[in-house]
Design an enzyme around this catalytic site. Structure first.
Site, PDB file in Angstrom:
ATOM      1  N   ASP A  19     -31.630  11.757  -9.147  1.00  0.00           N
ATOM      2  CA  ASP A  19     -31.916  12.359  -7.846  1.00  0.00           C
ATOM      3  C   ASP A  19     -30.680  12.386  -6.953  1.00  0.00           C
ATOM      4  O   ASP A  19     -29.979  11.371  -6.809  1.00  0.00           O
ATOM      5  CB  ASP A  19     -33.030  11.556  -7.164  1.00  0.00           C
ATOM      6  CG  ASP A  19     -33.398  12.109  -5.805  1.00  0.00           C
ATOM      7  OD1 ASP A  19     -33.904  13.240  -5.747  1.00  0.00           O
ATOM      8  OD2 ASP A  19     -33.158  11.409  -4.798  1.00  0.00           O
ATOM      9  N   GLU A  78     -29.314  16.162 -10.178  1.00  0.00           N
ATOM     10  CA  GLU A  78     -29.594  17.029  -9.036  1.00  0.00           C
ATOM     11  C   GLU A  78     -28.403  16.877  -8.099  1.00  0.00           C
ATOM     12  O   GLU A  78     -28.130  15.777  -7.608  1.00  0.00           O
ATOM     13  CB  GLU A  78     -30.873  16.631  -8.306  1.00  0.00           C
ATOM     14  CG  GLU A  78     -31.144  17.539  -7.112  1.00  0.00           C
ATOM     15  CD  GLU A  78     -32.037  16.916  -6.043  1.00  0.00           C
ATOM     16  OE1 GLU A  78     -32.590  17.679  -5.240  1.00  0.00           O
ATOM     17  OE2 GLU A  78     -32.152  15.682  -6.002  1.00  0.00           O
TER      18      GLU A  78
END
Length: 583
Positions: free
Chosen positions: A245, A282
């Site tokens: 993330d 990401e």
């Protein structure tokens, strides 16, 4: 057995085992405390720091049966009988990812219930199932990005044993498992790590508070904490891949970035076990160095295997909906769609009006294949961060959803679907939380309302703390019960496109810069033709029928007429919001 914990900030550490008395740990090297003690699976325990009375959960706890504020429970990974001995994983190249949230994927919201839907994913043509974070957080339901115990599987989902059952069943079905992990911040409630050691570095900040300590004093052990967490998912839980993330929020000024070190450690573990591993980032930086291979001596890139390409989503979303607010503004440019098929980064050193600066760096099409970039029409972020959590299916009709699917699933990138997308789910996916702390709960509700009030949403924004916001976000699988209904037809269309992606090499060719896009008209009212090798994907968004000639039709959505021409080909009439894939 040796019980150990890193607690350099403690002057004294005791192991608490209810009903059995405390055990004093001995300080050893680099802030580690150790003792010999016995714990059986299920035994509860915790650590008492200094002269405190209350015990804290184990920072590396695998299970929290009564929540993140209570004692940990001992978990023995060796006790699980795996059946995936022959499983070696799946490469990402040529794959299809399906992103899901365990709590809303089924009415039960558990890992065991999700096992019952694996056949659906296999039938669809999925190769990789990606789980939103499952680590322990305070409360019952949450997106998962407020986790505070990274090693523990959230109890409401079924805990660590249910997670192993899920992965084992996925492998038996031929599905690789991607676990979304969050190493850039921790949640606001139940985070006791600062009592143990310097897990944060106040010199760096993230949108969620102080940054994790990756480069400050005593950061070596914090980095080890992260790397060993990833190795735990890979070795103890047999996870095949990772989605990291918001890696742009990993503040690390050391010579060897944590992403490089983490990926190298996982690749070594994969080599030792004979299994494949994939690490996906990401990243908001639009920097191809993320997926550029590492080289000896520290040159080259970070060496991750893939990264999300949100620019692809933005270009397709603007094309299909006409929305141009916020960061969508730049993607209304006439050249945006054509550039999206040539490179995953629309901003590759160009000016970003949303950021008010230049952004990104070009991708070398000869060195980097398109499969290294994960593209999507919808994700948990792009849906859930809208004011009311509307899916694309609530913004456009089913025919335009079919157009969208054709554009994504014939692209040079690794496609990712968000749960329910394949049948045009009518349930929203909203921002929901279950903060137990009243102050945090009130602040979350108030902050969410204020965020959108300036844009005129007022009372329309669902309160994230309301149970109904969570319940409204649970998929309704009954929507595909009618085999002749629009949603079942859309599901069949997705199956067709995914099958064609496997069977027709031109439609999945990851070579960047070889696709050509023609566009008759502008904005969401145009005819888009994407040339992929010997194939053409013709998507009619013009509002009226259009006619094309082709050698033959491979697949079509709602064409109104197809008849032979004077030659050996066919003439095809494509209605508004229709699609034809032809040679």
């Amino acid at each position: 057995m040796t019980i150990e914990v890193w607690a350099p900030r403690a002057a004294r550490v005791r192991l608490r085992r209810p009903g059995r008395g405390d055990v004093e740990l001995t300080a050893t090297d680099a802030g580690w405390w150790r003792a010999e003690a016995t714990l059986a699976p299920g035994d509860e325990y915790g650590f008492v720091l200094g002269d405190a009375d209350a015990a804290r959960p184990d920072p590396r706890s695998r299970r929290q049966p009564r929540g993140v504020h209570d004692l940990s429970a001992w978990d023995d990974p060796a006790s699980f009988a795996w059946s995936d001995e022959a499983w070696t994983g799946r490469p990402l190249a040529g794959g299809l990812i399906y992103e899901l949230h365990i709590g809303t994927f089924t009415p039960e919201g558990t890992l065991d219930a999700a096992i019952g839907k694996l056949d659906h994913l296999v039938d669809l043509g999925v190769t990789h199932v990606e789980l939103l974070p499952v680590n322990a957080f305070n409360g019952t339901h949450n997106w998962g990005y407020d986790g505070v115990l990274w090693y523990a599987v959230h109890e409401a989902y079924g805990g660590p044993e249910a997670y192993r059952r899920f992965v084992d069943a996925a492998h038996a079905a031929g599905l690789a498992v991607i676990q979304d992990v969050v190493y850039n911040h921790l949640g606001p409630s139940g985070n006791y790590l600062p009592e143990f050691g310097p897990y944060f570095n106040a010199l760096h900040h993230t949108p969620w508070g102080p940054a994790v300590n990756l480069d400050g004093p005593q950061s070596d052990e914090v980095r080890r904490f992260i790397i060993e967490n990833a190795l735990m998912w890979f070795t103890e839980f047999h996870v095949d891949a990772f989605r990291l993330d918001a890696v742009h929020a990993l503040a690390d000024d050391t010579a060897v970035h944590i992403l490089e070190e983490l990926t190298a450690a996982l690749e070594l573990a994969a080599e030792q076990t004979g299994r494949n591993v994939v690490v996906v980032a990401e990243s908001d930086r639009n920097d191809p160095a993320t997926v550029t291979p590492r080289r000896d001596g520290g040159s080259g890139g970070l060496g991750l295997h893939a990264q999300w390409a949100d620019d692809v989503h933005h270009a397709l979303h603007v094309l299909l909906t006409g929305e141009t607010q916020g960061y969508y503004e730049d993607f209304a440019a006439p050249a945006a769609l054509a550039k999206m098929y040539a490179t995953p980064f629309f901003h590759d050193g160009t000016y970003s009006s949303f950021r008010e600066r230049r952004h990104g760096r070009p991708v070398d099409p000869e060195a980097t294949p398109g499969w290294r970039f994960v593209a999507s029409l919808q994700t948990h972020d792009q849906v859930g961060n809208r004011a009311t959590g509307e899916r694309l299916s609530q913004l456009v009709g089913v025919d335009r959803l079919a157009c969208a699917a054709a554009l994504l699933l014939t692209s040079p990138y690794t496609p990712m679907l968000f749960m329910g997308e394949e049948y045009g789910a009518q349930t929203p996916w909203q921002f929901f939380t279950d903060h137990v702390d009243p102050e945090i709960a009130e602040g979350t509700s108030r902050g969410r309302a204020a965020e959108f009030a300036a844009h005129g949403w007022g009372d329309a924004v669902p309160d994230p703390q309301e149970e109904s916001t969570f319940r409204n976000s649970v998929l309704r699988w009954s929507e595909i019960d009618d085999p002749d209904g629009e949603q079942s037809l859309l599901l069949d269309w997705y199956r067709t496109l995914i099958r064609l992606r496997r069977e027709v090499p031109d439609l999945s060719d990851p070579t960047l810069g070889t696709s050509r896009v023609e566009r008759d008209g502008q904005g969401p009212t145009s005819v888009v033709t994407v040339h992929r090798g010997d194939c053409r994907v013709v998507v009619n968004l013009s509002g009226e029928a259009t006619t094309i000639d082709a050698d033959r039709v491979i697949a079509a959505w709602h064409i109104v007429d197809e008849r032979p021409t004077d030659g050996r080909g066919v003439r095809v009439v494509i209605p508004a919001d229709g699609v034809a894939i032809v040679r």
